[in-house]
Design an enzyme around this catalytic site. Sequence first.
Site, PDB file in Angstrom:
ATOM      1  CG  ASN A 110      14.256 -15.690   0.953  1.00 12.61           C
ATOM      2  OD1 ASN A 110      14.485 -14.609   0.406  1.00 12.61           O
ATOM      3  ND2 ASN A 110      14.472 -16.857   0.366  1.00 12.61           N
ATOM      4  CB  THR A 154     -36.659  -0.884   2.502  1.00  9.22           C
ATOM      5  OG1 THR A 154     -37.994  -0.554   2.113  1.00  9.22           O
ATOM      6  CG2 THR A 154     -36.658  -1.303   3.977  1.00  9.22           C
ATOM      7  CG  HIS A 155     -36.734  -1.010  -2.006  1.00  8.24           C
ATOM      8  ND1 HIS A 155     -36.285  -2.037  -2.811  1.00  8.24           N
ATOM      9  CD2 HIS A 155     -37.524  -1.586  -1.067  1.00  8.24           C
ATOM     10  CE1 HIS A 155     -36.801  -3.188  -2.382  1.00  8.24           C
ATOM     11  NE2 HIS A 155     -37.547  -2.938  -1.314  1.00  8.24           N
ATOM     12  CB  SER A 276     -17.905  25.159  -5.853  1.00  7.19           C
ATOM     13  OG  SER A 276     -17.802  25.527  -7.211  1.00  7.19           O
ATOM     14  CE  LYS A 282     -21.650  22.432  -5.773  1.00  6.27           C
ATOM     15  NZ  LYS A 282     -22.387  21.194  -5.939  1.00  6.27           N
ATOM     16  CD  GLU A 289     -18.552  14.336  -2.988  1.00  4.89           C
ATOM     17  OE1 GLU A 289     -18.785  14.256  -4.193  1.00  4.89           O
ATOM     18  OE2 GLU A 289     -18.363  15.423  -2.414  1.00  4.89           O
ATOM     19  CE1 TYR A 316      10.648 -13.177  -0.925  1.00  3.50           C
ATOM     20  CE2 TYR A 316      12.255 -13.742  -2.625  1.00  3.50           C
ATOM     21  CZ  TYR A 316      11.483 -12.799  -1.963  1.00  3.50           C
ATOM     22  OH  TYR A 316      11.552 -11.477  -2.337  1.00  3.50           O
ATOM     23  CE  LYS A 324       8.707  -5.947   1.427  1.00  2.00           C
ATOM     24  NZ  LYS A 324       8.573  -7.120   0.499  1.00  2.00           N
TER      25      LYS A 324
HETATM   26  N1  ARG Z   1      13.271  -7.127  -1.153  1.00  4.65           N
HETATM   27  C1  ARG Z   1      12.903  -8.481  -0.967  1.00  4.65           C
HETATM   28  C2  ARG Z   1      11.411  -8.564  -0.686  1.00  4.65           C
HETATM   29  O1  ARG Z   1      10.846  -7.576  -0.400  1.00  4.65           O
HETATM   30  C3  ARG Z   1      13.656  -9.039   0.189  1.00  4.65           C
HETATM   31  C4  ARG Z   1      13.842 -10.505   0.095  1.00  4.65           C
HETATM   32  C5  ARG Z   1      14.822 -10.826  -0.942  1.00  4.65           C
HETATM   33  N2  ARG Z   1      15.105 -12.209  -1.043  1.00  4.65           N
HETATM   34  C6  ARG Z   1      15.634 -12.695  -2.134  1.00  4.65           C
HETATM   35  N3  ARG Z   1      15.826 -13.965  -2.155  1.00  4.65           N
HETATM   36  N4  ARG Z   1      15.901 -11.954  -3.166  1.00  4.65           N
HETATM   37  O2  ARG Z   1      10.809  -9.600  -0.768  1.00  4.65           O
END
Ligand code: ARG
Length: 459
Positions: A110, A154-155, A276, A282, A289, A316, A324
Amino acid sequence: MAQLWGGRFTKETDQMVYDFNASITFDKRLLHHDIMGSRAHVTMLAKVGILTEDERDAILEGLKSIEADVESGALEITAAYEDVHSFVEANLIERTGDVGKKLHTGRSRNDQVALDMKLYTRDYVVELEGHVRHMLEVLAGLIEELDTIMPGFTHLQKAQPITLAHHLGAYFEMFARDLGRLKDIYKRMNVCPLGSGALAGTTYPLDREYTAKLLGFDGATSNSMDGVSDRDYLLELLGALSVMMMHLSRFSEEVIIWNTNEYQFVELDDAYSTGSSIMPQKKNPDIAELVRGKTGRVYGALMSLLTTMKGLPLAYNKDMQEDKEMAFDAMDNARSCLILFTDMIATMKVRKDRMRASASGGFTNATDAADYLVKHGVPFRDAHSIIGKLVLYCIEHDVSLEELSLEEYKAISPVFEQDIYQAISMETCVNTRLTKGAPGRRAMEEALAGYKAFIRQMA
Ligand code: ARG
């Protein structure tokens, strides 16, 4: 399946459960930061006497060889491991034997993952600061060219004449604030969570300040429960990236408009356009974009993490593993958008003639014509109405204010004299606007000096 916690279990984990639970496919990008954290951890453990110097050196050696082997391709990070932390520890034990089993002393995954994400994010913030600074340099370079009269809108209707330099100055301000936000985030996030343990610290006499210092932090976090479950810095970054993408998407939209056949204010370099498959004529502004389009997914990452964190009890929870994938995606995309967009505007051709002609064509000097009357004693409301009638006359006769004869002017108001032409020239309209922040040449020169000083100070 390689996991760190088999002891109290009597059954194998179901494969689908294992896969669902695993994070290796996306947290493998934390390898370098994970090893960096482990290095600091064992160095600290030896300093406080929990490991001998020999044990420390053996572990450091093992970590180094793992990193080198992954780099060279000799060792692959595969889905056989639950996460990057398990991967490193299992390989370390394989390489160093029993001594490797001491790496995790006084540490939990953790606080380990809290550290890894922070180290990764911190590096990203520093890298992105460099790219934002480069954008500011490119903009300041373009702003040097001050004689670039164009219509201001503007606009999306022509309003008053400005210069491209002034228009780009607005974007300089936006990206300067983006840079400031990144610096703020860095300052606030730069405390080390390692040593928070699973949630309640540890009974080992860890020297947390020492570990923090080894890793370049300003200090160690002050509450172990917050230490393992704080993701504010990541939310702040996603917030800052969202605002930056909003800036980039507005800029994209303008470049797309300026690059149209109707405007032709700019011409994008071939390297930043595409063709294109069916229409041979084009040349499309795909980069702009795509930058505009990718803004949505960066906002999505922010909303996603805010929602993940909402209502999570301390400390945790596995939900937090969801910090992630989308954050990485947002970071990758925001970075490439910024880099490519900067290169695109650095290489685009500016059509000063087209901008100048467009500014002259749309009665952008009507306010200045009214101000002329005001300066000659006509109350503003009357002046506004007189110029309104003049504009109507011009539209009916398909001419601009500059093209009217003095007789035509005088027919509507006897106050007009020969100097009206000077008063409503595009140059006068722009360069007499000298309040701080206005487009007039002297005001812009001052702004530009400020921009250059800002870039130097932010280096
Ligand atoms: N893979 C876990 C994460 O990204 C790591 C931490 C895991 N901790 C646990 N108590 N399972 O958060």
